[in-house]
Design a protein around this motif. Structure first.
Motif, short mmCIF file in Angstrom:
data_model
loop_
_atom_site.label_atom_id
_atom_site.label_comp_id
_atom_site.label_asym_id
_atom_site.label_seq_id
_atom_site.Cartn_x
_atom_site.Cartn_y
_atom_site.Cartn_z
N TYR A 186 -4.31 -4.36 3.28
CA TYR A 186 -3.75 -4.76 4.57
C TYR A 186 -2.53 -5.65 4.34
O TYR A 186 -2.47 -6.39 3.37
CB TYR A 186 -4.78 -5.54 5.39
CG TYR A 186 -6.06 -4.78 5.61
CD1 TYR A 186 -6.21 -3.93 6.69
CD2 TYR A 186 -7.12 -4.89 4.71
CE1 TYR A 186 -7.39 -3.22 6.89
CE2 TYR A 186 -8.29 -4.19 4.90
CZ TYR A 186 -8.42 -3.36 5.99
OH TYR A 186 -9.58 -2.65 6.17
N GLY A 187 -1.61 -5.61 5.27
CA GLY A 187 -0.41 -6.45 5.21
C GLY A 187 0.79 -5.64 4.79
O GLY A 187 0.95 -4.50 5.21
N GLU A 188 1.62 -6.23 3.98
CA GLU A 188 2.82 -5.56 3.46
C GLU A 188 2.89 -5.84 1.97
O GLU A 188 2.87 -7.00 1.56
CB GLU A 188 4.08 -6.08 4.15
CG GLU A 188 4.15 -5.76 5.63
CD GLU A 188 4.28 -4.29 5.93
OE1 GLU A 188 4.84 -3.53 5.10
OE2 GLU A 188 3.80 -3.87 6.99
N ARG A 189 2.95 -4.80 1.18
CA ARG A 189 3.04 -4.98 -0.26
C ARG A 189 4.48 -5.28 -0.65
O ARG A 189 5.42 -4.72 -0.10
CB ARG A 189 2.56 -3.72 -0.96
CG ARG A 189 1.08 -3.46 -0.67
CD ARG A 189 0.62 -2.20 -1.29
NE ARG A 189 0.30 -2.47 -2.70
CZ ARG A 189 -0.27 -1.58 -3.48
NH1 ARG A 189 -0.56 -0.38 -3.04
NH2 ARG A 189 -0.53 -1.88 -4.72
N CYS A 190 4.65 -6.20 -1.57
CA CYS A 190 5.98 -6.56 -2.06
C CYS A 190 6.59 -5.42 -2.86
O CYS A 190 5.88 -4.60 -3.45
CB CYS A 190 5.91 -7.79 -2.96
SG CYS A 190 5.56 -9.31 -2.08
N ASN A 191 7.90 -5.39 -2.87
CA ASN A 191 8.65 -4.48 -3.74
C ASN A 191 9.97 -5.17 -4.06
O ASN A 191 10.21 -6.29 -3.62
CB ASN A 191 8.83 -3.10 -3.09
CG ASN A 191 9.58 -3.17 -1.78
OD1 ASN A 191 10.63 -3.79 -1.67
ND2 ASN A 191 9.04 -2.51 -0.75
N ALA A 192 10.83 -4.51 -4.79
CA ALA A 192 12.10 -5.12 -5.21
C ALA A 192 12.98 -5.51 -4.03
O ALA A 192 13.77 -6.45 -4.12
CB ALA A 192 12.85 -4.19 -6.15
N ASP A 193 12.86 -4.79 -2.91
CA ASP A 193 13.68 -5.08 -1.73
C ASP A 193 13.01 -6.06 -0.76
O ASP A 193 13.65 -6.56 0.15
CB ASP A 193 14.01 -3.78 -0.99
CG ASP A 193 14.82 -2.84 -1.85
OD1 ASP A 193 15.71 -3.32 -2.59
OD2 ASP A 193 14.55 -1.62 -1.81
N ASP A 194 11.71 -6.29 -0.93
CA ASP A 194 10.95 -7.18 -0.04
C ASP A 194 10.02 -8.01 -0.90
O ASP A 194 8.93 -7.59 -1.23
CB ASP A 194 10.16 -6.37 0.98
CG ASP A 194 9.21 -7.23 1.81
OD1 ASP A 194 9.35 -8.47 1.81
OD2 ASP A 194 8.32 -6.66 2.46
N THR A 195 10.47 -9.19 -1.26
CA THR A 195 9.68 -10.04 -2.16
C THR A 195 8.85 -11.09 -1.42
O THR A 195 8.14 -11.86 -2.04
CB THR A 195 10.59 -10.74 -3.18
OG1 THR A 195 11.53 -11.55 -2.46
CG2 THR A 195 11.32 -9.74 -4.05
#
Length: 139
Positions: free
Chosen positions: A42-51
């Motif tokens: 649940y939620g939002e997983r981080c990635n290179a564009d969204d840390t």
């Protein structure tokens, strides 16, 4: 600064946990990012564009949960979201570990509710914001 990237909660029965966590996370506005036979996210997983995002993983763990003072606390944007979290949890097999309300021993606007999930994990939702000011009418 957001300190946590992700947190994991173990449960011995993922099928029992699914409706509970689907309901309480939806009440807090967290979308489901994955649903697997042995894990939920649940939620939002981080990635290179969204840390800056945060993710909760609920995973199958046959170990007994047992009594613990450890708990996980989730942010709510309003007191109404805290109330919805609590009601959603109770309606899907959770137990109250503290009704929604102010906890002034933390600070004057600390509004929280506490639940125990069907496996025995303790979770909380908190809103730190003051309630909106009442509308006034000019006469």
């Amino acid at each position: 600064m957001q300190l946590l990237d992700h947190v994991s909660i173990g449960v011995p029965d993922i099928e029992q946990a699914r409706p509970f966590y689907d309901a309480v996370m939806a009440a807090l506005g967290a979308c489901k990012v994955y649903d697997r036979p042995t894990a939920l996210g649940y939620g939002e997983r981080c990635n290179a564009d969204d840390t800056a995002s945060t993710c909760l993983a609920v995973y199958l763990d046959p170990t007994e949960v047992g009594t613990s003072k450890r708990h996980w606390c989730f942010k709510a944007v309003s007191r109404e979201q805290v109330d919805a979290f609590f009601e959603a949890g109770l309606s899907t097999g959770g137990q109250s570990d503290g009704d929604p309300g102010l906890r002034p021993h933390y600070h004057g606007d600390y509004y929280a509710a506490f639940l125990v999930d069907p496996a025995g994990n303790r979770i909380e939702a908190v809103c730190h914001a003051a309630p909106p000011a009442p509308l006034t009418r000019n006469t």
